[in-house]
Write a protein that holds these residues in place. Structure first.
Motif, mmCIF file in Angstrom:
data_model
loop_
_atom_site.group_PDB
_atom_site.id
_atom_site.type_symbol
_atom_site.label_atom_id
_atom_site.label_comp_id
_atom_site.label_asym_id
_atom_site.label_seq_id
_atom_site.Cartn_x
_atom_site.Cartn_y
_atom_site.Cartn_z
ATOM 1 N N LEU A 13 35.515 74.794 22.830
ATOM 2 C CA LEU A 13 36.878 74.568 22.466
ATOM 3 C C LEU A 13 37.465 74.776 20.937
ATOM 4 O O LEU A 13 38.287 75.320 20.698
ATOM 5 C CB LEU A 13 37.390 73.349 23.045
ATOM 6 N N SER A 14 36.163 74.240 20.078
ATOM 7 C CA SER A 14 36.322 74.209 18.877
ATOM 8 C C SER A 14 36.220 75.910 18.151
ATOM 9 O O SER A 14 37.203 76.233 17.259
ATOM 10 C CB SER A 14 35.291 73.555 18.106
ATOM 11 N N LEU A 15 35.226 76.648 18.830
ATOM 12 C CA LEU A 15 35.132 78.029 18.441
ATOM 13 C C LEU A 15 36.376 78.524 18.865
ATOM 14 O O LEU A 15 36.951 79.593 18.047
ATOM 15 C CB LEU A 15 33.974 78.453 19.077
ATOM 16 N N LEU A 16 36.922 78.743 20.112
ATOM 17 C CA LEU A 16 38.111 79.311 20.459
ATOM 18 C C LEU A 16 39.506 79.060 19.656
ATOM 19 O O LEU A 16 40.107 79.791 19.347
ATOM 20 C CB LEU A 16 38.221 79.264 21.797
ATOM 21 N N LYS A 17 39.451 77.545 19.254
ATOM 22 C CA LYS A 17 40.644 77.290 18.664
ATOM 23 C C LYS A 17 40.589 78.134 17.319
ATOM 24 O O LYS A 17 41.837 78.678 16.906
ATOM 25 C CB LYS A 17 40.600 75.769 18.474
ATOM 26 N N HIS A 18 39.489 78.139 16.714
ATOM 27 C CA HIS A 18 39.537 78.759 15.427
ATOM 28 C C HIS A 18 39.369 80.333 15.433
ATOM 29 O O HIS A 18 39.887 81.111 14.325
ATOM 30 C CB HIS A 18 38.486 78.234 14.596
ATOM 31 N N LEU A 19 38.730 80.583 16.435
ATOM 32 C CA LEU A 19 38.589 82.282 16.614
ATOM 33 C C LEU A 19 40.198 82.976 16.832
ATOM 34 O O LEU A 19 40.237 83.753 16.076
ATOM 35 C CB LEU A 19 37.671 82.651 17.809
ATOM 36 N N ASN A 20 41.018 82.246 17.558
ATOM 37 C CA ASN A 20 42.350 82.862 17.446
ATOM 38 C C ASN A 20 43.131 82.681 16.549
ATOM 39 O O ASN A 20 44.104 83.421 16.602
ATOM 40 C CB ASN A 20 42.830 81.908 18.729
ATOM 41 N N ARG A 21 42.693 82.372 15.288
ATOM 42 C CA ARG A 21 43.340 82.730 13.970
ATOM 43 C C ARG A 21 42.907 83.979 13.633
ATOM 44 O O ARG A 21 43.693 84.686 12.638
ATOM 45 C CB ARG A 21 42.969 81.448 12.998
ATOM 46 N N SER A 22 41.899 84.585 13.942
ATOM 47 C CA SER A 22 41.792 85.917 13.633
ATOM 48 C C SER A 22 41.568 86.923 14.526
ATOM 49 O O SER A 22 41.911 88.169 14.211
ATOM 50 C CB SER A 22 40.145 86.063 13.072
ATOM 51 N N ILE A 23 41.329 86.777 15.703
ATOM 52 C CA ILE A 23 41.317 87.684 17.018
ATOM 53 C C ILE A 23 41.873 87.086 18.035
ATOM 54 O O ILE A 23 42.366 85.876 18.022
ATOM 55 C CB ILE A 23 39.749 87.947 17.372
#
Length: 743
Positions: free
Chosen positions: A20-30
């Motif tokens: 959840l933490s990873l996808l939350k922040h990944l969606n700011r770039s991809i």
């Protein structure tokens, strides 16, 4: 970039937090979409975080695969990223249908995922084990997890490492810690030192060791308290154990409203797990600058440096845990210092932004490697004296690998090693046994470049068989179509006339380029009649290696009982013909250095199997303090340790090379011409032959070395010049690879 993440949707603990933490922040770039195979709290939380989430439930695996396949093709996803056994199974099936790389993150040891559940282990466990081997790439949540899987036979060059990161943005808790702890049921007052843990109460977390260790510390420090946040199947058993040991343990159950209040209330953070990847519990505690005691499992030692920013102990060793807890309970300043150092390291290396950046880099590399054009020949074979436990030889390999990846980061590389398992684990490359004659032709037949990798391999002093071995390898590689380079190597001595003729014949016929690490080797080649290959004077590749971070060096020294910031003289010795008769000279010189200059002798082993006995013999009659470092680890940590020395006295060539690169004054004891050849190459004249060694010689050279230490610029300048020359090794390798591509 568009990536689709697959997960069962029933996950909890570290895996849930990571995804959840990873996808939350990944969606700011991809674009990172989440597919859950069931609805529930996991999917609800993902939606609340703004993560694009879709449910594809049902037990019909074939239907789910068709549905996913259509969705992936329609939306143009470029990578499939799996988490957990069900997702891995689906990913393995999709891999056969789609021209898309499939990656999995391994959050835990799949052999322990179903501990205590034999039926699930037999079914889901075996399916997951099969699926993991079918996927294209694997990401381990810690280097230790990657090492574990490589040791089980997974391909070493298909792995990446990521660490669980958290947001280290400072938070504030205004609540009184004593009131909060009392609300959990803890019996505390203003004098209490509170140790705590947040974990599931199941066998893998080994809470019984925690309670036993706490009991041992409590007997010495009755103001120590233990608070356990969590619940599970062992709750009743653990309560009875605390009663039997007559210690006050607060079982707080699951903490609601976030964990900040809990960690804010602690003085010491604990973890006693039998197995871990890289637990959030430690970085959460580090965010609150908590002194930490944990088992040395999984990725934990990559965060905690022993005696520097925390304490490590072997799983199940409640006595060691008790000693660490008592030490911290007695010393508030130590708790503060360790907590501060842990925060500094964690916030620098294990932040959520580091995790996101690492994941993006992995996706980019996976796509690049997956779409790499297929070639009949690709990559390199590297052969040398690797896998023998000699840090000098392994440093050469490490340096060559770094330079090959500078040419092409995706280059397939295979190493011929005496210990392929260790080589795979250490360098994450494919490796086969150096004696596997059936593998040689196959590997060489598909590679572009064969590297005879550094060191003095072409010589007959230590062994005639090794000379025949390397010459045969060179000839085989050329016959199988490889370009052949002897890389930053030494030559000789070659004593037998028939060996000189054999070596000259093989090198003239089958080698394209020879790059040499010092002028004496050039003279040796000319003397035996080698003129066919291109010959270039460069330098030893190990000169390019950096030292490890200071906290790693501190920890390496502290593990050996060596204070990290003392005044030291190093002795790096090896057994050789005539050494026993001269061993006392080293001991007497060590005593002289201590009494004259206040330099405490440290005996460092470069070859961890044989060097310790030489050190013990030399130090046998010493009457002054001394330390032994029998295994300093990899090249980086050895270089770091040598950088802490004021003088290095060495028979070992690579100890001299490592120390020279750090500007440390050198005294060489020559058992082989390569030692004096290197020292002359850098303009250093402080050396003597082993057979002529005397105590007075060593004392006089130590005197001069101490004076040189006051102005190390000349040596540094010489080494910098050699580093510039070393780039010739890389340049020639690049030209050979380009030549093969053109052909």
């Amino acid at each position: 970039m568009k990536v689709i993440h697959l997960i069962s949707g029933g996950d909890s603990g570290g895996a849930k937090t990571h995804v959840l933490s990873l996808l939350k922040h990944l969606n700011r770039s991809i674009t990172a979409q989440l597919i859950c195979f069931r609805d529930g709290p996991f999917a609800e939380e993902a939606r609340s975080l703004g993560i694009p989430t879709q449910i594809m439930n049902g037990n019909n695996v074939s239907h789910v695969c068709r549905q996913l396949s259509q969705h992936i093709q329609a939306e143009g996803f470029q990578v499939i990223h799996c988490h957990g056994s069900r997702a891995n199974m689906i990913g393995a099936l999709l891999r056969r249908r789609l021209q898309v790389p499939v990656v999995t993150t391994v959050h835990s040891d799949y052999k322990l995922d179903y501990l205590g559940r034999p039926l699930s282990r037999l079914t889901f466990g075996n399916i997951n084990s099969w699926a993991l081997r079918k996927l294209d790439y694997r990401i381990g949540v810690s280097d230790a997890m990657v090492d574990l899987l490589i040791s089980r036979g997974f391909p070493a060059d298909r792995f990446y490492t990521i660490y669980n990161g958290i947001d280290f943005t400072p938070t504030r808790v205004d609540e009184d810690r004593l009131e909060y702890l009392r609300s959990l049921g803890a019996d505390v007052d203003e004098h209490s030192v509170v140790a705590g843990i947040a974990a599931r109460l199941n066998p893998v977390k080994d809470m019984s060791t925690l309670i036993r260790g706490y009991a041992a510390a409590y007997r010495q420090c009755p103001n120590l308290r233990l608070v356990i946040a969590g619940d599970g199947e062992e709750r009743q058993m653990l309560g009875k154990l605390a009663e039997e040991l007559q210690v006050p343990v607060c079982f707080a159950g699951w903490i609601s409203g976030g964990m900040d209040r809990f960690y804010h209330a602690l003085d010491i953070n604990c973890l006693t797990s039998l197995s871990e990847t890289f637990p959030y519990a430690l970085t959460e505690g580090a965010r609150w600058k908590l002194a930490t005691v944990a088992t040395a499992v999984g990725g934990i030692p990559y965060l905690i440096d022993q005696d520097v920013n925390g304490f490590l102990f072997t799983p199940g060793d409640h006595e060691a845990l008790g000693r660490a807890l008592a030490t911290l309970a007695r010393d508030e300043q130590l708790r503060r210092d360790m907590g501060r150092r842990l925060y500094e390291k964690a916030s620098t290396h294990f932040s959520i932004q580091n995790t996101v950046d690492t994941q993006l880099h992995i996706y980019e590399e996976v796509l690049r490697r997956y779409h790499r054009p297929k070639q009949k020949r690709d990559g390199a074979v590297i052969c040398g004296a690797y896998g023998r436990g000699n840090a000098g030889d392994d440093a050469i390999l490490e340096a060559i690998l770094r330079e090959m990846r500078e040419i092409d980061p995706d280059m397939p590389i295979t190493v011929l090693s005496k210990n392929p398992r260790d080589t795979r684990l250490t360098y994450r490359v494919q490796a086969v046994h150096r004696s596997n004659l059936f593998a040689w032709p196959r590997i060489m037949g598909r590679s572009k470049l064969y590297i005879n990798g550094g060191g003095s391999l072409i010589q007959d002093v230590t062994s005639r068989r090794s000379l025949w071995y390397y010459l045969n390898n060179i000839a085989t590689a050329k016959r199988r179509g490889c370009e052949v380079q002897m890389y930053g190597c030494g030559i000789g001595p070659i004593l037998r006339e028939n060996h000189k003729k054999l070596a000259a014949d093989i090198l003239n016929r089958y080698v394209d380029v020879i790059t040499l690490r010092e002028p004496d080797s050039l003279q040796e080649l000319r003397a035996i009649g080698v003129s066919g290959p291109k010959i270039l004077l460069t330098a030893d590749p190990a000169l390019t290696l950096p030292k490890a971070d200071d906290d790693v060096v501190d920890s390496t020294m502290l593990k050996a009982g060596i204070p990290p910031h003392g005044r030291y003289i190093c002795f790096a010795l090896r057994h050789w013909k005539g050494f026993d008769a001269r061993a006392a000279c080293f001991g007497e010189a060590a005593e002289y250095a201590y009494r004259t200059y206040g330099l405490t002798p440290v005996f460092v082993s470069v070859e961890k199997h044989s060097d310790p006995s030489a050190a013990a013999l030399a130090a046998r009659d010493l009457k002054v303090p001394r330390y032994f470092l029998p295994d300093a680890g990899g090249a980086g940590s050895i270089i770091g340790v040598l950088s802490r020395m004021e003088v290095v006295v060495s028979m070992r060539l690579h100890a001299l090379i490592f120390a020279a690169g750090q500007g440390v004054p050198l005294v060489g004891v020559v058992y082989d011409p390569k030692v004096s050849a290197f020292l002359r190459y850098i303009g250093q004249e402080l050396f003597v032959d082993l057979e002529r060694l005397s105590t007075d010689d060593l004392k006089a050279m130590i005197d001069r070395a101490v004076k040189l230490g006051e102005n190390p610029d000349a040596q540094r300048q010489a080494v910098e010049k050699l580093r510039e020359m070393e780039s010739g090794n890389l340049r020639e390798a690049r030209e050979l690879l380009n030549r093969t591509a053109e052909n």
